[in-house]
Design an enzyme around this catalytic site. Sequence first.
Site, PDB file in Angstrom:
ATOM      1  N   GLU A 112      -2.165   7.861  -4.857  1.00 42.87           N
ATOM      2  CA  GLU A 112      -2.843   7.126  -5.926  1.00 42.87           C
ATOM      3  C   GLU A 112      -4.282   7.619  -6.132  1.00 42.87           C
ATOM      4  O   GLU A 112      -4.986   7.816  -5.143  1.00 42.87           O
ATOM      5  CB  GLU A 112      -2.865   5.672  -5.424  1.00 42.87           C
ATOM      6  CG  GLU A 112      -3.216   4.606  -6.366  1.00 42.87           C
ATOM      7  CD  GLU A 112      -3.034   3.244  -5.671  1.00 42.87           C
ATOM      8  OE1 GLU A 112      -2.016   3.002  -5.000  1.00 42.87           O
ATOM      9  OE2 GLU A 112      -3.934   2.420  -5.803  1.00 42.87           O
TER      10      GLU A 112
ATOM     11  N   ARG B  77       0.846  -1.182   0.000  1.00 46.68           N
ATOM     12  CA  ARG B  77       0.000   0.000   0.000  1.00 46.68           C
ATOM     13  C   ARG B  77       0.884   1.236   0.000  1.00 46.68           C
ATOM     14  O   ARG B  77       1.940   1.272   0.673  1.00 46.68           O
ATOM     15  CB  ARG B  77      -0.885   0.034   1.251  1.00 46.68           C
ATOM     16  CG  ARG B  77      -2.097  -0.890   1.202  1.00 46.68           C
ATOM     17  CD  ARG B  77      -3.120  -0.460   0.147  1.00 46.68           C
ATOM     18  NE  ARG B  77      -4.301  -1.307   0.121  1.00 46.68           N
ATOM     19  CZ  ARG B  77      -4.452  -2.375  -0.665  1.00 46.68           C
ATOM     20  NH1 ARG B  77      -3.506  -2.742  -1.514  1.00 46.68           N
ATOM     21  NH2 ARG B  77      -5.577  -3.069  -0.645  1.00 46.68           N
TER      22      ARG B  77
ATOM     23  N   HIS C  12      -1.318   0.107  -9.716  1.00 45.88           N
ATOM     24  CA  HIS C  12      -1.949  -0.815  -8.752  1.00 45.88           C
ATOM     25  C   HIS C  12      -2.456  -2.057  -9.496  1.00 45.88           C
ATOM     26  O   HIS C  12      -3.648  -2.374  -9.499  1.00 45.88           O
ATOM     27  CB  HIS C  12      -3.093  -0.114  -8.016  1.00 45.88           C
ATOM     28  CG  HIS C  12      -3.446  -0.795  -6.732  1.00 45.88           C
ATOM     29  ND1 HIS C  12      -3.824  -0.122  -5.593  1.00 45.88           N
ATOM     30  CD2 HIS C  12      -3.472  -2.111  -6.390  1.00 45.88           C
ATOM     31  CE1 HIS C  12      -4.082  -0.978  -4.622  1.00 45.88           C
ATOM     32  NE2 HIS C  12      -3.866  -2.198  -5.076  1.00 45.88           N
TER      33      HIS C  12
ATOM     34  N   GLY D 242      -1.250  -5.303  -9.188  1.00 46.92           N
ATOM     35  CA  GLY D 242      -0.784  -6.572  -8.591  1.00 46.92           C
ATOM     36  C   GLY D 242      -1.620  -7.767  -8.992  1.00 46.92           C
ATOM     37  O   GLY D 242      -1.092  -8.863  -9.208  1.00 46.92           O
TER      38      GLY D 242
END
Length: 318
Positions: free
Chosen positions: A265, A236, A283, A285
Amino acid sequence: MSKAKVLVTGIIPEQGLKELKETFDVFYDPEIETRDWILKHLKEYDGLLLMGTKADKELIDAGSNLKIITANGVGFDHIDIDYAKSKGIVVSNCPTGVRVPTAEMTFALILATVRRLYLYDKIVRSGNWVDVSEQQYMGMSLQGKTLGVYGMGRIGSEVAKFCQALGMNVIYNDPHRLDEELEQKLGVKYVDFDTLIKEADVITLHAPALPSTTGVFNSEVFDKMKDTAYIVNAARGVLIKQADLIDALKNGKIAGAGLDVFETEPNIPEELRKLDNVIMSPHAGTGTLEARTAIAEEASKNLISYLKDGKPLNQVNK
Ligand SMILES: NC(=O)C1=CN([C@@H]2O[C@H](COP(=O)(O)OP(=O)(O)OC[C@H]3O[C@@H](n4cnc5c(N)ncnc54)[C@H](O)[C@@H]3O)[C@@H](O)[C@H]2O)C=CC1
Ligand SMILES: O=CC(=O)O
């Protein structure tokens, strides 16, 4: 008996929702589901598969008939789990589907960062060429280097395995130390936080966003890291003080960074975007069709187990 009603938000692969649709009355239309729309209609639903917006007090209050919220992923820092609990709402997450895909992405960021793929791609794509014999263009080999894992949970331990396959040594720090047998099996060594940041050649972050993890990677830490070390964050954004990271990257306090998540973000400051020693992803992942399908199936199981059988699965607000 009428079927329970479930609202699915965000963008989810249809094939991951098959079982959910066979079991419940499901509404899913990413075209019309703005936050305002969700707030207006949520009271009609028993279950919520949440993605793309926050389940804060406002949203939870709007869901006056909600019995369960499931995150479409493992992290639940966007859900007010205590407030949900006070309203009798179960909150669950999806720890299994995210594990390997996020570790793959982290591994990609580690390799791309230390082998300087962003810089190389930029040079070649712009029609130029360089001689990598020149030190300024060289990357770092991973074999024999030390990986420092901050948060040796499901994803951290998977990343450790990938990096061991390349011949890296693995040290880790985590408030929940693994038992010695497991440490031996995984081939990882527990160290205190100071040792982690001073000894690692690559630090990879896999702890959740918590008050205790927020801003942990700051100027003081970057000053203690090797100036040849890299940091990778696919956990994060709040774990890293972004302004301090930019300063460390600009001033050679560390060698580079691989970032999938950001403090600000989705707004990434130009100062960070301009740097050649950073590679970034949005982001991403779990950004594969396979992963998103598996996560939707896991989220569906959470909803089915509770709304149909009264058994909470993967509950995070017990
Ligand atoms: N970039 C992406 O797309 C994704 C990001 N994530 C992030 O990755 C995080 C980790 O996921 P999992 O490995 O499944 O969680 P996990 O719960 O299995 O592992 C987290 C580990 O962090 C440790 N931890 C907690 N506080 C710590 C501290 N102060 N210092 C060091 N370690 C600490 C925990 O003890 C645990 O071992 C999630 O919370 C989420 O925020 C997860 C999936 C995808
Ligand atoms: O960031 C994604 C998650 O699953 O958490």
